[in-house]
Scaffold this active site. Sequence first.
Site, PDB file in Angstrom:
ATOM      1  N   GLU A  95       0.806  -1.244   0.000  1.00 50.76           N
ATOM      2  CA  GLU A  95       0.000   0.000   0.000  1.00 50.76           C
ATOM      3  C   GLU A  95       0.833   1.286   0.000  1.00 50.76           C
ATOM      4  O   GLU A  95       0.565   2.207   0.768  1.00 50.76           O
ATOM      5  CB  GLU A  95      -0.958   0.000   1.203  1.00 50.76           C
ATOM      6  N   ASN A 145       2.182  -5.122  -3.162  1.00 49.73           N
ATOM      7  CA  ASN A 145       0.780  -5.453  -2.880  1.00 49.73           C
ATOM      8  C   ASN A 145      -0.019  -4.173  -2.619  1.00 49.73           C
ATOM      9  O   ASN A 145       0.443  -3.285  -1.885  1.00 49.73           O
ATOM     10  CB  ASN A 145       0.759  -6.336  -1.617  1.00 49.73           C
ATOM     11  N   HIS A 185     -10.232  -6.591  -1.883  1.00 49.72           N
ATOM     12  CA  HIS A 185     -11.326  -6.371  -0.932  1.00 49.72           C
ATOM     13  C   HIS A 185     -12.448  -5.712  -1.736  1.00 49.72           C
ATOM     14  O   HIS A 185     -12.390  -4.513  -2.027  1.00 49.72           O
ATOM     15  CB  HIS A 185     -10.872  -5.462   0.212  1.00 49.72           C
ATOM     16  N   GLU A 222      -5.901 -10.932  -1.022  1.00 45.11           N
ATOM     17  CA  GLU A 222      -6.726 -10.720   0.186  1.00 45.11           C
ATOM     18  C   GLU A 222      -8.215 -10.681  -0.156  1.00 45.11           C
ATOM     19  O   GLU A 222      -8.965  -9.852   0.363  1.00 45.11           O
ATOM     20  CB  GLU A 222      -6.326  -9.392   0.872  1.00 45.11           C
ATOM     21  N   ASP A 224     -11.967 -10.757  -0.294  1.00 44.54           N
ATOM     22  CA  ASP A 224     -13.219 -10.930   0.450  1.00 44.54           C
ATOM     23  C   ASP A 224     -14.261 -10.033  -0.193  1.00 44.54           C
ATOM     24  O   ASP A 224     -13.923  -9.075  -0.891  1.00 44.54           O
ATOM     25  CB  ASP A 224     -13.096 -10.700   1.973  1.00 44.54           C
TER      26      ASP A 224
HETATM   27  C1  XIL Z   1      -6.019  -5.964   8.595  1.00 49.17           C
HETATM   28  C2  XIL Z   1      -6.358  -7.091   9.551  1.00 49.17           C
HETATM   29  O1  XIL Z   1      -7.251  -7.976   8.909  1.00 49.17           O
HETATM   30  C3  XIL Z   1      -6.977  -6.529  10.803  1.00 49.17           C
HETATM   31  O2  XIL Z   1      -7.146  -7.571  11.767  1.00 49.17           O
HETATM   32  C4  XIL Z   1      -6.085  -5.439  11.381  1.00 49.17           C
HETATM   33  O3  XIL Z   1      -6.719  -4.832  12.480  1.00 49.17           O
HETATM   34  C5  XIL Z   1      -5.745  -4.381  10.336  1.00 49.17           C
HETATM   35  O4  XIL Z   1      -5.192  -5.015   9.210  1.00 49.17           O
HETATM   36  N1  XIL Z   1      -4.896  -4.695   3.788  1.00 49.17           N
HETATM   37  C6  XIL Z   1      -3.839  -5.396   4.294  1.00 49.17           C
HETATM   38  C7  XIL Z   1      -4.003  -6.167   5.547  1.00 49.17           C
HETATM   39  O5  XIL Z   1      -2.790  -5.497   3.643  1.00 49.17           O
HETATM   40  O6  XIL Z   1      -2.832  -6.253   6.297  1.00 49.17           O
HETATM   41  C8  XIL Z   1      -5.118  -5.624   6.391  1.00 49.17           C
HETATM   42  O7  XIL Z   1      -5.320  -6.503   7.492  1.00 49.17           O
HETATM   43  C9  XIL Z   1      -6.386  -5.461   5.583  1.00 49.17           C
HETATM   44  C10 XIL Z   1      -6.165  -4.498   4.454  1.00 49.17           C
END
Ligand code: XIL
Length: 313
Positions: A95, A145, A185, A222, A224
Amino acid sequence: MQQAGIVVAENEMKFVATEPERGRFRFEEADFLFSFAQRSGIKVRGHNFVWHRALPKWFESEVTSANAEQVLVQHIEAVGGRYAGRVHSWDVVNEAVEWKDGLPGGMRDSPWQKVLPVTETSLGYIEIAFRAARRVDPGALLVYNDYGMEAEDSASGKKRAAVLALLQRMQTAGVPLDALGIQSHISAGSHTAFGPEHAYGPGLRGMIAEARTMGLKVLITELDVNDRTQPADIPARDAAVAATYSAYLKQVLADDAVTAVLTWGITDRYTWLNSASGRKDKLHERCLPFDEDLKPTPAFAAEVEALQTRNIG
Ligand code: XIL
């Protein structure tokens, strides 16, 4: 192995978890994950070395432009070194792009950017981190990422352009890079003007194709599908979430550059989405392949069906 070929720690390998005090490392949780994975014959992804969040308290008080490179390299040597040879892929930088911050190149105004900036003439912390990661674990795929690159709206388009420009710049500078991680996401029934089946399409496909042309792999890191915009009714929500899984996976799996798909969590029981912005009615999200009782949801079936079109973990 039946359900997954690869796992990732949600928080346990982040900077604050592995180096809570400067120079004192903590590996209990990560070790546990690696031994579980080894016993189960599955691979592990490393997440992550560099992020603007999950930094320990001491970072702000102790890290300066003068010592930041040493802190970063030492962290990568300690954590990456411990698991070298056992990691499928490392999210070396997570990020780093946020064009809304208004910095050149769309770089995020992050704690790392402040001490080891990416400028017009230097790739700053990004170059340092990727070079250290390659040296420490030459067998791991090195990944950039990011999120917000999936949809067809203009913000996603700008993010894709800024990320691709960064990756191109890294390649030109000879910075070791193997893959683009697309967090994914995403939202059920989002961008209703297009309809769920059109919310994810040409922009995403174009980015994946561009990464392939650059010789990079693409990992869906990631995935979802939040159901925030969906009604409370469970069958209706599940149908919308499953349809979005299908539509999205169909888009990304059509390109051979995509070599892995991971969801962010396994069961709705522990999803981060309930603690993040969540649903207005406070109902729990039904965003993952297994529900709160660990029963497979329609999203699971959708995922299996999509993955069966390709031999992929
Ligand atoms: C999130 C976790 O799922 C949470 O439990 C935590 O509080 C914050 O981080 N992008 C990412 C992940 O790269 O590391 C993040 O994970 C979600 C968004």
